[in-house]
Every structure is written in structure tokens, then in C-alpha cells.
Design a protein around this motif. Structure first.
Motif: not given
Length: 228
Positions: A166, A187, A192, A195, A208, A210
Motif C-alpha cells: 500500500n 487504492d 502498490s 510512489c 503510484w 499498482e
């Protein structure tokens, strides 16, 4: 960029690129040191470039900083700005009124945590490194942005404290003290990573990568404000 053209190890190189995509100065070997040099970060100070990178010549990782003038020449020899007892990854720099602030991932405490410190224009330490994260799990791939009107720094990073990858964010002052609890950004439910954060008019935008499906990754974004 990091490059293994020396045939025996990775080193950090610098070049400027003009608006038409051509290299506008000779390629410069910035690191020129023993061991592997990797994971460079770059920022413009207003009059010169500052490059930070990781080197492992001491047997454990250290961070080094070098200054590069507008002609693409190194101003002076690299200076060590942090020595870790284990491994370091993904250093990032931002410019502020007195020099730079740096953030990176460091495994000195066992898990990878995000550390923060401020440096003067030559790379000398203005504040000691402080841990921005200390939760279980890995915190990696930081980025940061400076808010000059308030003297604050907004950071984001990838972490797995909740069991999967995350993106988290927080705001710190010039000593690295958190002004609020970490924010986990909403998200799409995938893994993820990687970033970047940018300062807008009155908030911060984070982008970011993902994994939103079995076969691909996509770029997502969200906003955050961590100040009280």
C-alpha cells in the motif's frame, strides 16, 4: 543513472538533455569510487545540481552527495552524508531554503524503514537522521516534497504493514517530527509501489504504480493532507 559500463561495478553517471532529446554535455562519472554505486537521486538547487546515491564500498551501505555545475562538471569530491549499518535504497532529495532534505529506505533496525535528515548546500548534516516509520513490515521507495511557506515536508512511501503493498503518506517538520499519524491512501485493492508526490496549491498529489489485474500494472493517484 546507474551504469555498469566499467565492466566490474555499477557507477553513477550524469548528463543533461536538451529539449530536442540530445545529450548536451559529455557524460560524467559522478561517483568514481570503489564498490557498487546505485540508486541515484537528483535535484536542482537553483544554481547547480545535487546528486545523492548509495555506495557499498565499506561493506555496508552509505549515502554520498556530489555537486555538479551547469557545465556538467563535478564541483568537488563526493561527501558521505549517512552511514548505515546494513542496506540503503532509493534516496531522494528536495531543495529547501538552507540546502536539502533527504529521505531513503534503511534496514538498520531490521525491517526497512524510511529515514529523513536535512543537509546544507555542501552536504554537511544539519539534523540527524530520524525514522519516519517504525511499524512492522517493510517501508520502501520514498519520495518527498517541500512546502516552503510552512517549512514542512510531505512524504510518501510503499509499505506492507497491513499485509499487502500500500501507499502511505505523512507530513514532518524540519526536524523530521511527524505532525499527524500516517495516512494510508485509498487504492484499487492491488499491490502498490513506486510512489511520487507533488505539491499543489493547498494539497499534495501522489501517483503510484499498482497491479490492478493479473497481467498489468496501472498508474493511480490520490490526494492527501496530513497537517493537523
Amino acid at each position: 543513472m546507474e551504469d555498469s559500463r566499467s565492466a566490474t561495478r555499477y557507477e553513477v553517471f550524469f548528463a543533461t538533455i536538451s529539449t530536442d532529446g540530445t545529450v548536451s554535455n559529455p557524460l560524467l562519472n559522478v561517483s568514481q569510487m570503489e564498490g557498487e554505486s546505485r540508486s541515484p537521486g537528483l535535484v536542482w538547487s537553483g544554481s547547480e545540481w545535487a546528486v545523492v546515491w548509495v555506495n557499498d564500498a565499506a561493506g555496508t551501505d552509505s549515502l554520498y552527495l556530489a555537486r555538479i555545475d551547469v557545465g556538467g562538471a563535478r564541483v568537488e569530491a563526493p561527501v558521505q552524508v549517512h552511514a548505515s549499518t546494513r542496506t540503503v535504497e532509493a534516496p531522494r532529495l528536495v531543495r529547501n531554503a538552507t540546502g536539502y532534505a533527504a529521505a531513503w529506505a534503511d534496514t538498520s533496525t531490521g525491517n526497512a524503514d524510511i529515514l529523513f535528515k536535512r543537509l546544507d548546500w555542501g552536504g554537511a548534516e544539519l539534523t540527524q537522521a530520524v525514522a519516519v516509520t517504525s511499524e512492522p513490515g517493510e517501508s520502501t521507495q520514498p519520495d518527498l516534497v517541500f512546502q516552503p511557506d510552512a517549512g514542512l515536508y510531505h512524504l510518501c512511501w510503499a509499505g506492507d504493514r497491513d499485509g499487502s503493498g500500500n501507499i502511505y503518506a505523512v507530513t514532518v517538520d524540519e526536524s523530521g517530527r511527524k505532525l499527524a499519524v500516517d495516512v494510508r491512501l485509498p487504492d484499487a485493492g492491488g499491490n502498490s509501489q513506486e510512489c511520487i508526490v507533488s505539491r499543489g496549491f493547498d494539497t499534495n498529489a501522489v501517483f503510484w504504480a499498482e497491479g490492478t489485474g493479473i497481467t498489468r500494472e496501472e498508474i493511480l493517484y490520490n490526494y492527501f493532507s496530513c497537517t493537523p
